[in-house]
Design a protein around this motif. Structure first.
Motif, PDB file in Angstrom:
ATOM      1  N   TYR A 126       9.301 100.098  46.300  1.00  0.00           N
ATOM      2  CA  TYR A 126       8.975  98.514  46.276  1.00  0.00           C
ATOM      3  C   TYR A 126      10.998  98.256  45.686  1.00  0.00           C
ATOM      4  O   TYR A 126      11.413  99.058  44.840  1.00  0.00           O
ATOM      5  N   VAL A 127      10.800  97.222  45.765  1.00  0.00           N
ATOM      6  CA  VAL A 127      12.942  96.147  45.583  1.00  0.00           C
ATOM      7  C   VAL A 127      11.983  95.151  45.234  1.00  0.00           C
ATOM      8  O   VAL A 127      11.711  94.046  45.591  1.00  0.00           O
ATOM      9  N   ILE A 128      12.892  94.605  43.775  1.00  0.00           N
ATOM     10  CA  ILE A 128      12.268  93.494  43.535  1.00  0.00           C
ATOM     11  C   ILE A 128      13.581  92.447  43.152  1.00  0.00           C
ATOM     12  O   ILE A 128      14.728  93.415  41.888  1.00  0.00           O
ATOM     13  N   GLY A 129      13.657  91.082  42.920  1.00  0.00           N
ATOM     14  CA  GLY A 129      14.513  90.704  42.650  1.00  0.00           C
ATOM     15  C   GLY A 129      14.429  89.399  42.305  1.00  0.00           C
ATOM     16  O   GLY A 129      12.991  88.731  42.597  1.00  0.00           O
ATOM     17  N   LEU A 145      17.348  86.415  35.742  1.00  0.00           N
ATOM     18  CA  LEU A 145      17.089  87.555  34.512  1.00  0.00           C
ATOM     19  C   LEU A 145      15.889  87.602  33.750  1.00  0.00           C
ATOM     20  O   LEU A 145      14.736  88.696  33.694  1.00  0.00           O
ATOM     21  N   PRO A 146      15.035  86.589  32.644  1.00  0.00           N
ATOM     22  CA  PRO A 146      14.201  86.340  32.038  1.00  0.00           C
ATOM     23  C   PRO A 146      12.885  86.930  32.938  1.00  0.00           C
ATOM     24  O   PRO A 146      11.709  88.482  32.892  1.00  0.00           O
ATOM     25  N   ALA A 147      12.867  86.560  34.181  1.00  0.00           N
ATOM     26  CA  ALA A 147      11.586  86.731  35.063  1.00  0.00           C
ATOM     27  C   ALA A 147      12.197  88.560  35.375  1.00  0.00           C
ATOM     28  O   ALA A 147      10.493  89.126  35.165  1.00  0.00           O
ATOM     29  N   ASP A 199       6.027  88.000  42.212  1.00  0.00           N
ATOM     30  CA  ASP A 199       5.073  88.469  43.544  1.00  0.00           C
ATOM     31  C   ASP A 199       4.215  89.700  42.205  1.00  0.00           C
ATOM     32  O   ASP A 199       3.318  89.919  42.881  1.00  0.00           O
ATOM     33  N   LEU A 200       5.621  90.732  42.406  1.00  0.00           N
ATOM     34  CA  LEU A 200       4.503  91.908  41.854  1.00  0.00           C
ATOM     35  C   LEU A 200       3.816  91.876  40.828  1.00  0.00           C
ATOM     36  O   LEU A 200       2.822  92.900  40.635  1.00  0.00           O
ATOM     37  N   ALA A 201       3.541  90.689  40.243  1.00  0.00           N
ATOM     38  CA  ALA A 201       2.733  90.858  39.107  1.00  0.00           C
ATOM     39  C   ALA A 201       1.079  90.843  40.043  1.00  0.00           C
ATOM     40  O   ALA A 201       0.154  90.897  39.469  1.00  0.00           O
ATOM     41  N   HIS A 202       0.627  89.852  41.176  1.00  0.00           N
ATOM     42  CA  HIS A 202      -0.028  89.339  41.620  1.00  0.00           C
ATOM     43  C   HIS A 202       0.146  90.640  43.156  1.00  0.00           C
ATOM     44  O   HIS A 202      -0.418  89.760  43.777  1.00  0.00           O
ATOM     45  N   GLY A 203      -0.608  91.193  42.125  1.00  0.00           N
ATOM     46  CA  GLY A 203      -1.496  92.210  43.306  1.00  0.00           C
ATOM     47  C   GLY A 203      -0.682  93.745  43.458  1.00  0.00           C
ATOM     48  O   GLY A 203      -0.954  94.797  43.206  1.00  0.00           O
ATOM     49  N   VAL A 205       9.704  93.928  35.146  1.00  0.00           N
ATOM     50  CA  VAL A 205       9.926  94.689  34.563  1.00  0.00           C
ATOM     51  C   VAL A 205       9.124  95.222  33.937  1.00  0.00           C
ATOM     52  O   VAL A 205       8.545  96.877  33.567  1.00  0.00           O
ATOM     53  N   ALA A 206       9.150  94.943  32.746  1.00  0.00           N
ATOM     54  CA  ALA A 206       8.124  95.422  32.114  1.00  0.00           C
ATOM     55  C   ALA A 206       6.904  96.542  32.648  1.00  0.00           C
ATOM     56  O   ALA A 206       6.038  97.006  32.461  1.00  0.00           O
ATOM     57  N   ARG A 207       6.173  95.125  33.348  1.00  0.00           N
ATOM     58  CA  ARG A 207       5.135  95.846  33.645  1.00  0.00           C
ATOM     59  C   ARG A 207       4.872  97.265  35.082  1.00  0.00           C
ATOM     60  O   ARG A 207       4.160  97.752  34.896  1.00  0.00           O
TER      61      ARG A 207
END
Length: 359
Positions: free
Chosen positions: A220-223, A278-280, A253-257, A285-287
């Motif tokens: 996964y690549v998240i931003g 940044l807070p999001a 989106d990462l948290a939704h599945g 990333v904590a998840r």
């Protein structure tokens, strides 16, 4: 050929891609030689005062268009969107475009449905602008205004300097439309200098995660916000050069599945910058960390991501909106290094060519 004769020089696998990544500071400065052209087009955009800016492109150009939606939304305060080419070109949907601006992005200027889209929207009243590396292309002929990207010949199939110059071009157009064209041109010159200094250390730093992830087939690549464009482009580079099934996601989106798929063998590349998103990203990333996945942290705020196994920071640009021009570079260099670690040739990915024949 006689054995005594010297064999013609051929670049080693990946040499073109890597050399074009290294060339990006110079490519950016070449783009800025067209500052007066940007001013002219920006004035035309401001005079139109569009109800919508419609951005179109494929692949890398579409990732750049993602950045454009933020650049026009944050600087002149206009509604901007990545438009659906199919509605216009294939389904023949008719819209009143007399108050729209169309910006088409293409390295080659030869992608058929992008050219067709520009021709159709121009007939319906849109002000059409082409951003292409080929000013004599079909796309340039179709648009009312063309600004050359001036990235220079891009021989590697995997685009790098074209993408960077597309971001810069969109920032210049949006900044110019907001009456800040000269200010942003100066800021981009500073970005070119920052990038020139950062390239060498970053190239060394990506070697460790590339060797560690030589087995990886998915990522996964998240931003978030501005950096979702970076996530899309880094994921594309990993997919096309390294045969990694890389999926770009927003941190939310990462948290939704998708978080359910994570485990210790599923790395997550994170782009974190010093802006309102940044807070999001930190929360997302904590998840990832709780799932036990290996984290790579990049961007201007890379050091603020807790638990990252690899940290690849880039310098802060003069304005946070320009961070994506710097934050994409660790991902580009990582893709080049990972392809080598996997024994692949990123200059000639399987089943890919430089021109997207979308029909």
């Amino acid at each position: 050929m006689n054995a005594a004769q010297p064999k013609p020089d051929r670049p080693a696998p990946g040499d073109l891609f890597l050399s074009e990544i290294r060339e990006q500071p110079d490519a950016l400065l070449r783009l800025l030689e067209h500052e007066l052209e940007f001013q002219t087009v920006s004035r035309a955009l401001a005079e139109r005062a569009p109800t919508a800016v419609r951005l179109v492109g494929h692949g890398t150009s579409d990732a750049a268009a993602t950045f454009g939606t933020y650049a026009f939304g944050l600087l002149p305060g206009w509604t901007a969107l990545r438009d659906t080419i199919s509605l216009t070109v294939y389904y023949g949907a008719t819209f009143d475009l007399s108050s729209s601006v169309v910006i088409a992005l293409s390295q080659s200027g030869r992608t058929p449905d992008v050219v067709d889209y520009v021709q159709r929207t121009r007939r319906r009243g849109a002000l059409t602008v082409a951003l292409t590396n080929e000013p004599d292309s079909e796309l340039a002929a179709a648009a009312e205004a063309t600004i050359p990207l001036s990235a220079g010949p891009e021989r590697s199939v995997a685009a790098s300097k074209t993408y960077l110059n597309q971001l810069a071009a969109l920032a210049l157009l949006a900044g110019g439309a907001a009456g800040r064209g000269r200010e942003f041109a100066d800021a981009l010159r500073a970005v070119a200098e920052l990038l020139s200094v950062a390239l060498g250390p970053l190239e060394q730093a990506v070697s460790a995660p590339a060797l560690a992830f030589a087995y990886v087939g998915r990522m996964y690549v998240i931003g978030r916000g501005l950096e979702f464009a970076t996530a899309r482009e880094v994921a594309l580079k990993l997919t096309e050069t390294c045969r990694v099934a890389a999926e770009p996601l927003t941190a939310t989106d990462l948290a939704h599945g998708p978080v359910a798929a994570l485990d210790s063998l599923f790395p997550v590349w994170t782009i974190a910058s010093h802006d309102e998103s940044l807070p999001a990203v930190i929360e997302g990333v904590a998840r990832v960390r709780d799932a036990g996945a290996t984290i790579v942290s990049s961007g201007t705020a890379a050091g603020e991501i807790e638990g990252a196994a690899y940290v690849l920071p880039v310098p802060d640009p003069p304005y946070p909106i320009l961070s994506p021009l710097l934050s994409v570079v660790p991902g580009q260099l990582f893709a080049a290094a990972l392809a080598r670690a996997k024994g692949l040739d990123p200059d000639h990915p399987e089943r890919l060519t430089k021109v997207t024949l979308a029909r």
